[in-house]
Design an enzyme around this catalytic site. Sequence first.
Site, PDB file in Angstrom:
ATOM      1  N   ASP A 169      25.270  57.386  44.796  1.00  0.00           N
ATOM      2  CA  ASP A 169      24.589  56.385  45.623  1.00  0.00           C
ATOM      3  C   ASP A 169      23.805  57.065  46.742  1.00  0.00           C
ATOM      4  O   ASP A 169      24.378  57.742  47.588  1.00  0.00           O
ATOM      5  CB  ASP A 169      25.644  55.442  46.213  1.00  0.00           C
ATOM      6  CG  ASP A 169      25.058  54.164  46.788  1.00  0.00           C
ATOM      7  OD1 ASP A 169      23.938  54.222  47.338  1.00  0.00           O
ATOM      8  OD2 ASP A 169      25.726  53.125  46.703  1.00  0.00           O
ATOM      9  N   HIS A 200      22.811  53.565  43.527  1.00  0.00           N
ATOM     10  CA  HIS A 200      22.838  52.259  44.170  1.00  0.00           C
ATOM     11  C   HIS A 200      22.060  51.250  43.326  1.00  0.00           C
ATOM     12  O   HIS A 200      20.979  51.543  42.825  1.00  0.00           O
ATOM     13  CB  HIS A 200      22.183  52.389  45.552  1.00  0.00           C
ATOM     14  CG  HIS A 200      22.452  51.257  46.467  1.00  0.00           C
ATOM     15  ND1 HIS A 200      23.598  51.154  47.210  1.00  0.00           N
ATOM     16  CD2 HIS A 200      21.705  50.167  46.776  1.00  0.00           C
ATOM     17  CE1 HIS A 200      23.558  50.062  47.947  1.00  0.00           C
ATOM     18  NE2 HIS A 200      22.416  49.440  47.691  1.00  0.00           N
TER      19      HIS A 200
END
Length: 231
Positions: A169, A200
């Site tokens: 992420d 993400h």
Amino acid sequence: MTTVTIAAIDGAGQFSAYVARPSGTPRAAIVVIQEIFGVNLGIRQKCDNLAADGYLAVAPDLFWRIAPDIVLDPDVPAQMQEALGLFGKFNQDAGIRDIEATIRWARAEVSSGKVGCVGYCLGGRLAYMTAARTDIDASVGYYAVGIDGLLGEKHAIANPLLLHIAGADHFVSAEVQAAMHAGLDDQPKVTLIDYPGEDHGFATEVGDRRSPEAAERADAATRQFFADHLG
């Protein structure tokens, strides 16, 4: 699928919410908490999918105080920048109060009285805060941001919380992910699932960020989690 209006509990006004209802009696209700892009197509599809699973799903417009009914596309760079600007202006404490108002609305809509929530990105963070600050029955957060700064609230989490963590992420560093594990692995109400190599937004319904295999695995775990804790 329809839109309803919910009164803010702080008396500041009212906000719209997208609602998807199942064909029969709802098993329970689930509040779907938006990303920084508003109640856009992807969030509405999340609601529709939950309704197909037998839940009443409701997605409140949490940006109503700063940009009512705004809908943004994360794959358009200018709209991504606009969304990041809105995130900077968003009052998260007020957002939790609006989620609380939505929970109250939803409890009155289902005979079981049970309400869960699921959130993505900013919504994942708000799902954690909702678990700590409200009487929500079960909560799920996808790629929640900034949880390391909220670990002091973990002891207030009284009902089950599931967090999906994207291992690569770019908004949640490896250090933050390590802090989440160090702070939450021993919290009996909290479950963390890691998705190595995923970025993400991997479970978005539409757009470039979706990673189908990881999304399907996370969504299957979410469905089982809600079945276990909401019915």
